[in-house]
Design an enzyme around this catalytic site. Structure first.
Site, PDB file in Angstrom:
ATOM      1  N   GLY A  92       0.822  -1.213   0.000  1.00  0.00           N
ATOM      2  CA  GLY A  92       0.000   0.000   0.000  1.00  0.00           C
ATOM      3  C   GLY A  92       0.849   1.252   0.000  1.00  0.00           C
ATOM      4  O   GLY A  92       0.581   2.206   0.748  1.00  0.00           O
ATOM      5  N   SER A 121       1.351   3.367  -2.536  1.00  0.00           N
ATOM      6  CA  SER A 121       1.011   4.312  -3.607  1.00  0.00           C
ATOM      7  C   SER A 121       0.546   5.656  -3.072  1.00  0.00           C
ATOM      8  O   SER A 121       0.456   6.629  -3.825  1.00  0.00           O
ATOM      9  CB  SER A 121      -0.079   3.704  -4.493  1.00  0.00           C
ATOM     10  OG  SER A 121      -1.131   3.217  -3.689  1.00  0.00           O
ATOM     11  N   ARG A 122       0.212   5.714  -1.791  1.00  0.00           N
ATOM     12  CA  ARG A 122      -0.249   6.971  -1.180  1.00  0.00           C
ATOM     13  C   ARG A 122      -0.252   6.824   0.342  1.00  0.00           C
ATOM     14  O   ARG A 122       0.070   5.760   0.868  1.00  0.00           O
ATOM     15  CB  ARG A 122      -1.644   7.344  -1.687  1.00  0.00           C
ATOM     16  CG  ARG A 122      -2.677   6.293  -1.447  1.00  0.00           C
ATOM     17  CD  ARG A 122      -4.062   6.811  -1.856  1.00  0.00           C
ATOM     18  NE  ARG A 122      -4.647   6.147  -3.000  1.00  0.00           N
ATOM     19  CZ  ARG A 122      -5.280   6.791  -3.998  1.00  0.00           C
ATOM     20  NH1 ARG A 122      -5.381   8.090  -4.001  1.00  0.00           N
ATOM     21  NH2 ARG A 122      -5.832   6.113  -4.992  1.00  0.00           N
ATOM     22  N   ASP A 179      -4.235  -6.706  -6.179  1.00  0.00           N
ATOM     23  CA  ASP A 179      -5.414  -6.546  -5.323  1.00  0.00           C
ATOM     24  C   ASP A 179      -5.331  -7.588  -4.213  1.00  0.00           C
ATOM     25  O   ASP A 179      -5.395  -8.801  -4.485  1.00  0.00           O
ATOM     26  CB  ASP A 179      -6.688  -6.744  -6.166  1.00  0.00           C
ATOM     27  CG  ASP A 179      -7.947  -6.560  -5.337  1.00  0.00           C
ATOM     28  OD1 ASP A 179      -7.847  -6.368  -4.104  1.00  0.00           O
ATOM     29  OD2 ASP A 179      -9.041  -6.624  -5.936  1.00  0.00           O
ATOM     30  N   ASN A 201       1.115  -2.684   5.432  1.00  0.00           N
ATOM     31  CA  ASN A 201       0.345  -1.435   5.544  1.00  0.00           C
ATOM     32  C   ASN A 201      -0.941  -1.436   4.736  1.00  0.00           C
ATOM     33  O   ASN A 201      -1.918  -0.789   5.130  1.00  0.00           O
ATOM     34  CB  ASN A 201       1.251  -0.272   5.103  1.00  0.00           C
ATOM     35  CG  ASN A 201       0.478   1.001   4.875  1.00  0.00           C
ATOM     36  OD1 ASN A 201       0.089   1.685   5.814  1.00  0.00           O
ATOM     37  ND2 ASN A 201       0.211   1.326   3.608  1.00  0.00           N
ATOM     38  N   SER A 254      -5.487  -0.087  14.099  1.00  0.00           N
ATOM     39  CA  SER A 254      -6.265   1.154  14.016  1.00  0.00           C
ATOM     40  C   SER A 254      -6.915   1.433  15.357  1.00  0.00           C
ATOM     41  O   SER A 254      -7.208   0.506  16.128  1.00  0.00           O
ATOM     42  CB  SER A 254      -7.364   1.012  12.960  1.00  0.00           C
ATOM     43  OG  SER A 254      -8.285   2.083  13.064  1.00  0.00           O
ATOM     44  N   TYR A 309     -14.385  -3.857   9.729  1.00  0.00           N
ATOM     45  CA  TYR A 309     -13.056  -3.242   9.572  1.00  0.00           C
ATOM     46  C   TYR A 309     -12.374  -3.182  10.943  1.00  0.00           C
ATOM     47  O   TYR A 309     -11.209  -3.564  11.086  1.00  0.00           O
ATOM     48  CB  TYR A 309     -13.192  -1.847   8.964  1.00  0.00           C
ATOM     49  CG  TYR A 309     -11.913  -1.041   8.987  1.00  0.00           C
ATOM     50  CD1 TYR A 309     -10.877  -1.305   8.086  1.00  0.00           C
ATOM     51  CD2 TYR A 309     -11.736  -0.012   9.919  1.00  0.00           C
ATOM     52  CE1 TYR A 309      -9.694  -0.564   8.131  1.00  0.00           C
ATOM     53  CE2 TYR A 309     -10.562   0.728   9.950  1.00  0.00           C
ATOM     54  CZ  TYR A 309      -9.548   0.455   9.063  1.00  0.00           C
ATOM     55  OH  TYR A 309      -8.379   1.185   9.099  1.00  0.00           O
ATOM     56  N   ALA A 367     -12.974  -5.009  13.519  1.00  0.00           N
ATOM     57  CA  ALA A 367     -12.637  -6.375  13.950  1.00  0.00           C
ATOM     58  C   ALA A 367     -11.380  -6.870  13.243  1.00  0.00           C
ATOM     59  O   ALA A 367     -10.540  -7.547  13.844  1.00  0.00           O
ATOM     60  CB  ALA A 367     -13.807  -7.304  13.665  1.00  0.00           C
ATOM     61  N   LYS A 408      -8.905  -5.057  12.315  1.00  0.00           N
ATOM     62  CA  LYS A 408      -7.754  -4.378  12.911  1.00  0.00           C
ATOM     63  C   LYS A 408      -7.478  -4.901  14.332  1.00  0.00           C
ATOM     64  O   LYS A 408      -6.335  -4.871  14.798  1.00  0.00           O
ATOM     65  CB  LYS A 408      -7.979  -2.868  12.912  1.00  0.00           C
ATOM     66  CG  LYS A 408      -7.998  -2.268  11.488  1.00  0.00           C
ATOM     67  CD  LYS A 408      -6.690  -2.500  10.762  1.00  0.00           C
ATOM     68  CE  LYS A 408      -6.610  -1.827   9.416  1.00  0.00           C
ATOM     69  NZ  LYS A 408      -5.325  -2.073   8.733  1.00  0.00           N
TER      70      LYS A 408
HETATM   71  N1  LIG Z   1      -6.162   7.062   7.538  1.00  0.00           N
HETATM   72  C1  LIG Z   1      -6.445   6.744   8.780  1.00  0.00           C
HETATM   73  O1  LIG Z   1      -6.977   7.566   9.540  1.00  0.00           O
HETATM   74  C2  LIG Z   1      -6.120   5.366   9.322  1.00  0.00           C
HETATM   75  C3  LIG Z   1      -6.407   5.100  10.656  1.00  0.00           C
HETATM   76  C4  LIG Z   1      -6.105   3.865  11.188  1.00  0.00           C
HETATM   77  C5  LIG Z   1      -5.515   2.893  10.406  1.00  0.00           C
HETATM   78  N2  LIG Z   1      -5.250   3.144   9.095  1.00  0.00           N
HETATM   79  C6  LIG Z   1      -4.623   2.060   8.292  1.00  0.00           C
HETATM   80  O2  LIG Z   1      -3.436   2.555   7.706  1.00  0.00           O
HETATM   81  C7  LIG Z   1      -3.145   1.785   6.537  1.00  0.00           C
HETATM   82  C8  LIG Z   1      -2.833   2.734   5.386  1.00  0.00           C
HETATM   83  O3  LIG Z   1      -3.994   3.491   5.094  1.00  0.00           O
HETATM   84  P1  LIG Z   1      -3.905   5.023   4.680  1.00  0.00           P
HETATM   85  O4  LIG Z   1      -4.490   5.809   5.753  1.00  0.00           O
HETATM   86  O5  LIG Z   1      -2.545   5.341   4.217  1.00  0.00           O
HETATM   87  O6  LIG Z   1      -4.949   5.031   3.468  1.00  0.00           O
HETATM   88  P2  LIG Z   1      -4.752   5.394   1.918  1.00  0.00           P
HETATM   89  O7  LIG Z   1      -4.004   6.672   1.794  1.00  0.00           O
HETATM   90  O8  LIG Z   1      -6.097   5.314   1.314  1.00  0.00           O
HETATM   91  O9  LIG Z   1      -3.807   4.220   1.355  1.00  0.00           O
HETATM   92  C9  LIG Z   1      -4.250   2.882   1.374  1.00  0.00           C
HETATM   93  C10 LIG Z   1      -3.271   2.004   0.645  1.00  0.00           C
HETATM   94  O10 LIG Z   1      -3.778   0.648   0.660  1.00  0.00           O
HETATM   95  C11 LIG Z   1      -3.891   0.169  -0.681  1.00  0.00           C
HETATM   96  N3  LIG Z   1      -5.081  -0.652  -0.892  1.00  0.00           N
HETATM   97  C12 LIG Z   1      -6.388  -0.271  -0.788  1.00  0.00           C
HETATM   98  N4  LIG Z   1      -7.197  -1.277  -1.199  1.00  0.00           N
HETATM   99  C13 LIG Z   1      -6.377  -2.291  -1.584  1.00  0.00           C
HETATM  100  C14 LIG Z   1      -6.605  -3.577  -2.127  1.00  0.00           C
HETATM  101  N5  LIG Z   1      -7.829  -4.047  -2.387  1.00  0.00           N
HETATM  102  N6  LIG Z   1      -5.531  -4.375  -2.376  1.00  0.00           N
HETATM  103  C15 LIG Z   1      -4.271  -3.916  -2.125  1.00  0.00           C
HETATM  104  N7  LIG Z   1      -3.993  -2.718  -1.632  1.00  0.00           N
HETATM  105  C16 LIG Z   1      -5.030  -1.907  -1.370  1.00  0.00           C
HETATM  106  C17 LIG Z   1      -4.010   1.420  -1.556  1.00  0.00           C
HETATM  107  O11 LIG Z   1      -3.592   1.098  -2.888  1.00  0.00           O
HETATM  108  P3  LIG Z   1      -4.099   1.954  -4.191  1.00  0.00           P
HETATM  109  O12 LIG Z   1      -4.252   3.380  -3.733  1.00  0.00           O
HETATM  110  O13 LIG Z   1      -2.983   1.752  -5.170  1.00  0.00           O
HETATM  111  O14 LIG Z   1      -5.378   1.352  -4.629  1.00  0.00           O
HETATM  112  C18 LIG Z   1      -3.098   2.400  -0.818  1.00  0.00           C
HETATM  113  O15 LIG Z   1      -1.763   2.230  -1.226  1.00  0.00           O
HETATM  114  C19 LIG Z   1      -4.367   0.891   6.302  1.00  0.00           C
HETATM  115  O16 LIG Z   1      -4.100  -0.405   6.779  1.00  0.00           O
HETATM  116  C20 LIG Z   1      -5.455   1.560   7.128  1.00  0.00           C
HETATM  117  O17 LIG Z   1      -6.437   0.642   7.506  1.00  0.00           O
HETATM  118  C21 LIG Z   1      -5.531   4.360   8.537  1.00  0.00           C
END
Ligand SMILES: NC(=O)c1ccc[n+]([C@@H]2O[C@H](COP(=O)([O-])OP(=O)(O)OC[C@H]3O[C@@H](n4cnc5c(N)ncnc54)[C@H](OP(=O)(O)O)[C@@H]3O)[C@@H](O)[C@H]2O)c1
Length: 254
Positions: A14, A16-17, A66, A93, A146, A160, A162, A164
Site C-alpha cells: 500500500g 502508492s499513497r 489486489d 500497511n 487502528s 473493519y 474487527a 484491525k
Molecule cells: N487514515 C487513517 O486515519 C487510518 C487510521 C487507522 C488505520 N489506518 C490504516 O493505515 C493503513 C494505510 O492506510 P492510509 O491511511 O494510508 O490510506 P490510503 O491513503 O487510502 O492508502 C491505502 C493504501 O492501501 C492500498 N489498498 C487499498 N485497497 C487495496 C486492495 N484491495 N488491495 C491492495 N492494496 C489496497 C491502496 O492502494 P491503491 O491506492 O494503489 O489502490 C493504498 O496504497 C491501512 O491499513 C489503514 O487501515 C488508517
C-alpha cells in the site's frame, strides 16, 4: 540517515499513497538500501513514491496486486518471491475500510474482502517473507492496526474494526513465535489521519467530530505514523516486541 539500515530490503504494501508512501520514503531517507513498493489501483502514486525513494538513494521496484481476494494475495506473493525473495523489513500497511455497511446490510462478499485485505494478506505475506528472516536470524515486521480496534469503529465499520483487532492480536502471537529467531514484530495504531482513506470513506462532518474528540487539536499526518514505524524498525526499539503503539493525538488513551 543511519548505518543500521544499510544493505536492508524493505517491502511496504500500500505504498502508492498515504501512510505507506510516507513510510517507504522515510525508510529510504534513513538508509534502507532497497524499498519494494506495492500498490493496488493507483500506479501513478506508486511511481511517484518510487521517484522519491530513488531520490533518497535507495533502489526500488513496484509490484501491483489486489490483496482483497485469495487469488490476488497468491499472485502478489508469487511475484514478490520472483522480484525480492529476501525481505528484511516488512511493513504490512495495505488496508481499507472497503465499504461502510451495517450488520443488516453487509454481504458475505464485503465481509470476505474486508478480512482478506486487512487480515489474510498481512498473515500470508508475513508467511512468505519469514523463512529468509529465520535463516538470517533477524527481521522486522510492522503491522497496521487502528484506533477502530479499540472502539469498535465508526458507522458501518464494525468488521473493519474487527479486522484491525485481529491484527493487534496476530502481532502479539507472531512476536512470541518469531522472537526466538531474532525477528521483532510490532504494530502501529493510527487515530484519524487526514488522507485519502477518509476522503473516500468519511464525510467532512464525521472528520469534524473526530477532530473535536482529539486533544491535540488536529488530525494526524502520514509522516507522523511513518516516523513511529521507523522507530519500531530501528535498534532504538530493540526491546519492544508484540506492542501496538497508539498514535492518535490523545483521542484514545490506553
Ligand atoms: N487514515 C487513517 O486515519 C487510518 C487510521 C487507522 C488505520 N489506518 C490504516 O493505515 C493503513 C494505510 O492506510 P492510509 O491511511 O494510508 O490510506 P490510503 O491513503 O487510502 O492508502 C491505502 C493504501 O492501501 C492500498 N489498498 C487499498 N485497497 C487495496 C486492495 N484491495 N488491495 C491492495 N492494496 C489496497 C491502496 O492502494 P491503491 O491506492 O494503489 O489502490 C493504498 O496504497 C491501512 O491499513 C489503514 O487501515 C488508517
Amino acid at each position: 540517515m543511519t548505518a543500521e539500515f544499510a544493505g536492508k530490503t524493505a517491502l511496504v504494501t500500500g505504498a502508492s499513497r498515504g501512510i505507506g508512501a510516507a513510510t517507504a520514503i522515510t525508510l529510504a531517507k534513513n538508509g534502507v538500501s532497497r524499498v519494494v513498493l506495492h500498490y493496488n489501483g493507483y500506479k501513478q502514486g506508486a511511481e511517484e513514491t518510487q521517484a522519491a525513494v530513488q531520490a533518497a538513494g535507495a533502489k526500488s521496484e513496484i509490484i501491483g496486486g489486489d490483496l482483497s481476494t485469495p487469488g490476488g494475495i497468491r499472485d502478489f506473493i508469487g511475484e514478490l518471491k520472483a522480484t525480492a525473495p529476501s525481505v528484511d523489513i516488512l511493513i504490512n500497511n495495505a488496508g481499507h475500510l472497503v465499504s461502510r455497511e451495517k450488520l443488516v446490510e453487509m454481504s458475505v462478499d464485503t465481509y470476505d474482502r474486508v478480512m482478506d485485505l486487512n487480515v489474510k494478506s498481512a498473515w500470508f505475506i508475513s508467511q512468505a517473507v519469514v523463512p529468509h528472516m529465520i535463516e538470517q536470524k533477524s527481521g522486522i515486521i510492522i503491522n497496521l492496526s487502528s484506533i477502530a480496534a479499540r472502539n469498535g469503529g465508526g458507522p458501518g465499520a464494525t468488521m473493519y474494526a474487527a479486522s484491525k483487532a485481529a491484527i493487534a492480536c496476530i502481532t502479539k502471537g507472531m512476536a512470541k513465535e518469531l522472537a526466538p529467531h531474532g525477528i521483532r514484530v510490532n504494530a502501529v495504531s493510527p487515530g484519524t489521519v487526514d488522507n485519502y482513506f477518509h476522503e473516500k470513506y468519511s464525510t467532512r462532518q464525521m472528520l469534524d467530530g473526530m477532530l473535536a474528540a482529539t486533544p491535540a487539536g488536529r488530525l494526524g499526518t502520514n509522516e507522523e505514523i511513518a516516523d513511529t514505524i521507523l522507530f519500531l524498525c530501528s535498534e532504538a526499539s530493540r526491546y519492544i516486541l508484540g506492542q501496538t503503539i497508539e498514535i492518535n493525538g490523545g483521542m484514545y488513551m490506553v
